[in-house]
Design a protein around this motif. Structure first.
Motif, short mmCIF file in Angstrom:
data_model
loop_
_atom_site.label_atom_id
_atom_site.label_comp_id
_atom_site.label_asym_id
_atom_site.label_seq_id
_atom_site.Cartn_x
_atom_site.Cartn_y
_atom_site.Cartn_z
N PHE A 107 0.86 -1.16 -0.04
CA PHE A 107 -0.13 -0.11 0.19
C PHE A 107 1.16 1.01 -0.03
O PHE A 107 0.70 2.30 -0.57
N THR A 108 2.02 1.19 0.78
CA THR A 108 2.91 2.46 0.84
C THR A 108 3.51 2.65 -0.45
O THR A 108 3.59 3.89 -0.85
N ARG A 109 3.90 1.74 -1.07
CA ARG A 109 4.65 1.73 -2.49
C ARG A 109 3.64 2.35 -3.47
O ARG A 109 3.95 3.35 -4.19
N GLU A 110 2.25 1.81 -3.62
CA GLU A 110 1.23 2.35 -4.68
C GLU A 110 1.16 3.57 -4.13
O GLU A 110 0.86 4.61 -5.24
N LEU A 111 0.74 4.05 -2.89
CA LEU A 111 0.33 5.43 -2.59
C LEU A 111 1.38 6.36 -2.99
O LEU A 111 0.98 7.49 -3.34
N SER A 112 2.75 6.08 -2.72
CA SER A 112 3.73 6.73 -3.18
C SER A 112 3.83 7.15 -4.53
O SER A 112 3.91 8.37 -4.99
N ALA A 124 6.81 3.39 4.97
CA ALA A 124 6.55 2.35 5.85
C ALA A 124 7.76 1.98 6.82
O ALA A 124 8.82 2.33 6.49
N LEU A 125 7.46 1.41 8.15
CA LEU A 125 8.63 0.96 8.73
C LEU A 125 8.12 -0.12 9.98
O LEU A 125 7.11 -0.58 10.17
N LYS A 183 9.41 4.27 0.87
CA LYS A 183 10.68 3.37 1.19
C LYS A 183 10.09 2.69 2.53
O LYS A 183 8.99 3.02 3.08
N TYR A 184 10.74 1.79 2.63
CA TYR A 184 10.71 0.85 3.86
C TYR A 184 11.83 1.18 4.99
O TYR A 184 13.12 1.10 4.68
N ALA A 192 15.72 -2.44 2.17
CA ALA A 192 15.14 -3.15 1.15
C ALA A 192 14.12 -3.93 1.88
O ALA A 192 14.44 -4.82 2.79
N PRO A 193 12.61 -3.80 1.33
CA PRO A 193 11.83 -4.73 1.94
C PRO A 193 11.84 -6.06 1.18
O PRO A 193 12.81 -6.42 0.51
N ALA A 194 11.01 -7.04 1.46
CA ALA A 194 10.84 -8.24 0.66
C ALA A 194 10.51 -8.02 -0.83
O ALA A 194 9.93 -7.08 -0.93
N PRO A 195 10.94 -9.18 -1.44
CA PRO A 195 10.86 -8.93 -2.91
C PRO A 195 9.41 -8.77 -3.37
O PRO A 195 9.10 -7.69 -4.21
#
Length: 230
Positions: A107-112, A124-125, A183-184, A192-195
């Motif tokens: 969600f963080t990636r797509e919202l960004s 995200a964290l 980013k995470y 780096a987050p999970a693939p």
């Protein structure tokens, strides 16, 4: 799913920081009032809807920031679009938790991506393991459990709620993170987050499905957003 932001929208002139922190972990196979698997509903869908309801305020208040609290557990997650609500397979509270926290990063990636150029950033964290009631369904809050199962060394690494809140505060106010988005972070450090969390196709698909589930159709106003009954 209730719309907690609706009543507050007219009252707040500006929203500069939104921290999505609500969570449940490894609870029994419960569902929300609207029939969503509890961990997916609370940890992801609630934040997804609330953030979308506040987007106009966040954009009007730019520069502003959204912080989504995920977990290191997202690395063990997988988004099962065939059975997001665990209706077709035996319930696994651990896997359901990991899926919900992976959903937060996606969600963080797509919202960004959707917020590029608006002055609103989102990250995200993983805040670390905190000494709170979040672990009540796992026994982690039990002194006997910690003494005989986890051992005293584990508890030296557990943070107080105040310390666990510091990474969220850092992401909300640090000047060096101005403009940083999508980013995470593991604590205070970008990681780096999970693939699967970096899969843009999965992120877009999850967004579309989440919008359908909460009744937030593309272009709908906040007042029109209503959960889709299952």
């Amino acid at each position: 799913m209730p719309l907690p932001a609706d009543a507050r929208l007219p009252e707040e002139e500006h929203v500069h920081v939104l921290v999505n922190n609500a969570a449940v972990m490894r609870c029994p196979h419960w569902t929300t009032e609207d029939g969503f698997e509890m961990q997916f509903g609370v940890n992801h869908l609630g934040h997804f809807l609330l953030t979308n309801l506040l987007l106009d305020k966040l954009k009007a208040s730019a520069p502003s920031r959204v912080i989504n609290v995920s977990s290191l557990a997202h690395v063990a997650g997988h988004v099962d679009f065939v059975d997001l609500n665990w209706e077709k397979r035996p319930y696994d509270p651990r896997a359901a938790y990991c899926q919900s926290k992976l959903a937060v990063v996606l969600f963080t990636r797509e919202l960004s991506r959707r917020l590029r150029g608006t002055g609103v950033t989102v990250n995200a964290l993983h805040p670390g393991v905190a000494r709170t009631e979040l672990g009540r369904h796992t026994g982690m809050h039990s002194s006997a459990f910690s003494s005989f199962t986890l051992g005293p060394v584990f508890w030296l690494l557990v943070k107080s709620p105040e310390l666990a809140a510091q990474p969220s505060t850092y992401l909300a106010v640090a000047t060096e993170l101005e403009g940083v988005s999508g980013k995470y972070f593991d604590g205070f450090k970008e990681k780096a987050p999970a693939p699967e969390a970096e899969d843009e196709e999965v992120a877009r698909k999850l967004w579309a499905e989440s919008a359908r589930l909460v009744g937030l159709e593309s272009g709908a106003s906040c007042a029109e957003a209503r959960p889709a009954r299952k």
